[in-house]
Write a protein that holds these residues in place. Structure first.
Motif, PDB file in Angstrom:
ATOM      1  N   UNK A 156     -16.326 -13.922 -26.401  1.00 18.07           N
ATOM      2  CA  UNK A 156     -17.055 -12.841 -25.713  1.00 18.07           C
ATOM      3  C   UNK A 156     -17.707 -13.288 -24.402  1.00 18.07           C
ATOM      4  N   UNK A 157     -17.793 -14.604 -24.184  1.00 17.30           N
ATOM      5  CA  UNK A 157     -18.404 -15.108 -22.939  1.00 17.30           C
ATOM      6  C   UNK A 157     -17.402 -15.106 -21.790  1.00 17.30           C
ATOM      7  N   UNK A 158     -16.117 -14.895 -22.096  1.00 19.75           N
ATOM      8  CA  UNK A 158     -15.081 -14.950 -21.059  1.00 19.75           C
ATOM      9  C   UNK A 158     -15.077 -13.642 -20.267  1.00 19.75           C
ATOM     10  N   UNK A 159     -15.407 -13.736 -18.997  1.00 22.46           N
ATOM     11  CA  UNK A 159     -15.241 -12.617 -18.056  1.00 22.46           C
ATOM     12  C   UNK A 159     -15.789 -11.291 -18.603  1.00 22.46           C
ATOM     13  N   UNK A 160     -15.015 -10.210 -18.404  1.00 22.39           N
ATOM     14  CA  UNK A 160     -15.438  -8.860 -18.795  1.00 22.39           C
ATOM     15  C   UNK A 160     -14.400  -8.283 -19.760  1.00 22.39           C
ATOM     16  N   UNK A 161     -14.757  -7.153 -20.381  1.00 20.10           N
ATOM     17  CA  UNK A 161     -13.897  -6.581 -21.430  1.00 20.10           C
ATOM     18  C   UNK A 161     -12.467  -6.353 -20.935  1.00 20.10           C
ATOM     19  N   UNK A 162     -12.296  -5.848 -19.716  1.00 20.91           N
ATOM     20  CA  UNK A 162     -10.944  -5.537 -19.235  1.00 20.91           C
ATOM     21  C   UNK A 162     -10.102  -6.809 -19.159  1.00 20.91           C
ATOM     22  N   UNK A 163     -10.718  -7.904 -18.755  1.00 20.93           N
ATOM     23  CA  UNK A 163      -9.984  -9.176 -18.644  1.00 20.93           C
ATOM     24  C   UNK A 163      -9.712  -9.736 -20.044  1.00 20.93           C
ATOM     25  N   UNK A 164     -10.686  -9.586 -20.950  1.00 15.98           N
ATOM     26  CA  UNK A 164     -10.481 -10.075 -22.329  1.00 15.98           C
ATOM     27  C   UNK A 164      -9.390  -9.282 -23.053  1.00 15.98           C
ATOM     28  N   UNK A 165      -9.193  -8.030 -22.674  1.00 14.99           N
ATOM     29  CA  UNK A 165      -8.131  -7.222 -23.308  1.00 14.99           C
ATOM     30  C   UNK A 165      -6.744  -7.724 -22.961  1.00 14.99           C
ATOM     31  N   UNK A 166      -6.577  -8.364 -21.826  1.00 14.31           N
ATOM     32  CA  UNK A 166      -5.252  -8.815 -21.381  1.00 14.31           C
ATOM     33  C   UNK A 166      -5.093 -10.339 -21.432  1.00 14.31           C
ATOM     34  N   UNK A 167      -6.134 -11.075 -21.057  1.00 17.46           N
ATOM     35  CA  UNK A 167      -6.039 -12.537 -20.952  1.00 17.46           C
ATOM     36  C   UNK A 167      -5.733 -13.165 -22.302  1.00 17.46           C
TER      37      UNK A 167
END
Ligand SMILES: Cc1cc2nc3c(=O)[nH]c(=O)nc-3n(C[C@H](O)[C@H](O)[C@H](O)COP(=O)(O)OP(=O)(O)OC[C@H]3O[C@@H](n4cnc5c(N)ncnc54)[C@H](O)[C@@H]3O)c2cc1C
Length: 281
Positions: A99-110
């Motif tokens: 959850x510390x990685x970037x923002x939700x939109x980036x976590x959905x794809x990364x």
């Protein structure tokens, strides 16, 4: 600015992806979540390259417990890491990191494979792999091999991956009863890359501490680990950190600030695990 067009192929399965990569002779790049690759192509930070899209490769998906090893497919998204019960139970350091990685939109794809292959020194997951003593499973035309995370990250954005190889999975020793894992970071704003971050794993056979954001790669803090293993205090462990990490000055923070933040994080992480042992958390 947009990336120069240089070709796109969608791989049907793993062997197709690997044969495409081998046939490109170093001229193509694997496209996973695209959250780092597309940005660097658009900014022309990466040269013109053909893309091999692995998003349809089902062999790279899934999280499973196999005995005392948690196996995470390379295409697992950061969001899946953050929400998986298996990861929360067997690799809590990763569960806390995601959850510390970037923002939700980036976590959905990364993806985890993309993050490890990219090897950003400020990224959370490479440090998790080093602290957890995970194995990165890579495959190329010559077959499959496992690389210990401590040997995988070589330098800034540089890994042990051959140009015809890709990451297929990550194997993490499952958290044993009584083991403590903590991931923490300090960033200017939520979602920013960390100014400094820590992953602390306390196992029966000793502590493992990795830092991120404080050097060209995530780093195992061996001097601090030795102090923890002889039951030195958090202050004593923090005092030797300058032997483990030597940050450089940059536009975001002077080296002295990053070292200070790393010391703060080490004390906090150790105090959190000690409090957990005596039942305060
Ligand atoms: C605004 C912004 C903020 C961000 N903040 C953070 C952050 O705080 N922490 C953090 O960790 N990350 C952060 N990221 C990066 C994000 O986590 C990316 O998802 C990650 O770095 C790359 O994963 P990806 O799946 O998107 O890979 P891609 O962008 O598709 O690929 C990245 C590189 O890895 C290679 N690659 C991908 N998959 C494989 C594979 N299986 N085998 C071999 N090579 C592969 C690609 O060829 C490419 O060279 C941020 C990104 C952005 C845009």
């Amino acid at each position: 600015m947009k990336a120069a067009a240089a070709g796109y192929v969608r791989a049907n399965d793993l062997s197709h992806a690997i044969s495409l990569l081998a046939a490109s002779e170093g001229q193509a790049r694997v496209l996973a979540g695209g959250q780092s690759l597309i940005a660097s192509l658009n900014l022309r930070l990466a040269g013109e390259t053909a893309l091999i899209d692995i998003n349809g490769v089902t062999e790279l998906c899934g999280i499973a417990l196999d005995g005392d090893v948690l196996r995470i497919g390379a295409l697992t998204r950061h969001r899946e890491l953050a929400t998986s019960d298996l990861v929360a139970r067997h690799a809590p350091a990763i569960s806390q990191a995601a959850p510390l990685i970037a923002h939700a939109a980036i976590r959905n794809r990364g993806t985890i494979g993309g993050s490890l292959a990219y090897a950003d020194p400020a990224a959370e997951l490479p440090a998790c792999m080093i602290a957890l003593d995970a194995t990165i499973v890579v495959q190329g035309p010559a077959g499959r091999r496992g690389v210990r995370a401590t040997d995988f990250f070589i330098d800034l954005f540089t890994t042990d991956l051959g140009e015809d190889e890709m990451i297929v999975a990550i194997e993490v020793p499952a958290c044993a009863p009584g083991e403590r894992q903590v991931t923490m970071e300090l960033a200017r704003r939520s979602g920013d890359y960390a100014l400094a971050g820590i992953v602390l794993v306390r196992r029966e056979n000793g502590a493992r501490v990795a830092f991120f954001g404080v050097g060209p790669t995530a780093v195992l803090a061996r001097a601090a680990m030795a102090v923890i293993d002889r039951e030195g205090s958090p202050d004593e462990a923090a005092a030797v950190l300058d032997q483990d990490i030597q940050p450089l000055d940059d536009v975001h923070a002077p080296a002295s600030v990053r070292l200070h933040l790393a010391r703060v994080l080490l004390r906090r992480a150790l105090n959190a695990t000690l409090a957990a042992e005596v039942g305060h958390v």
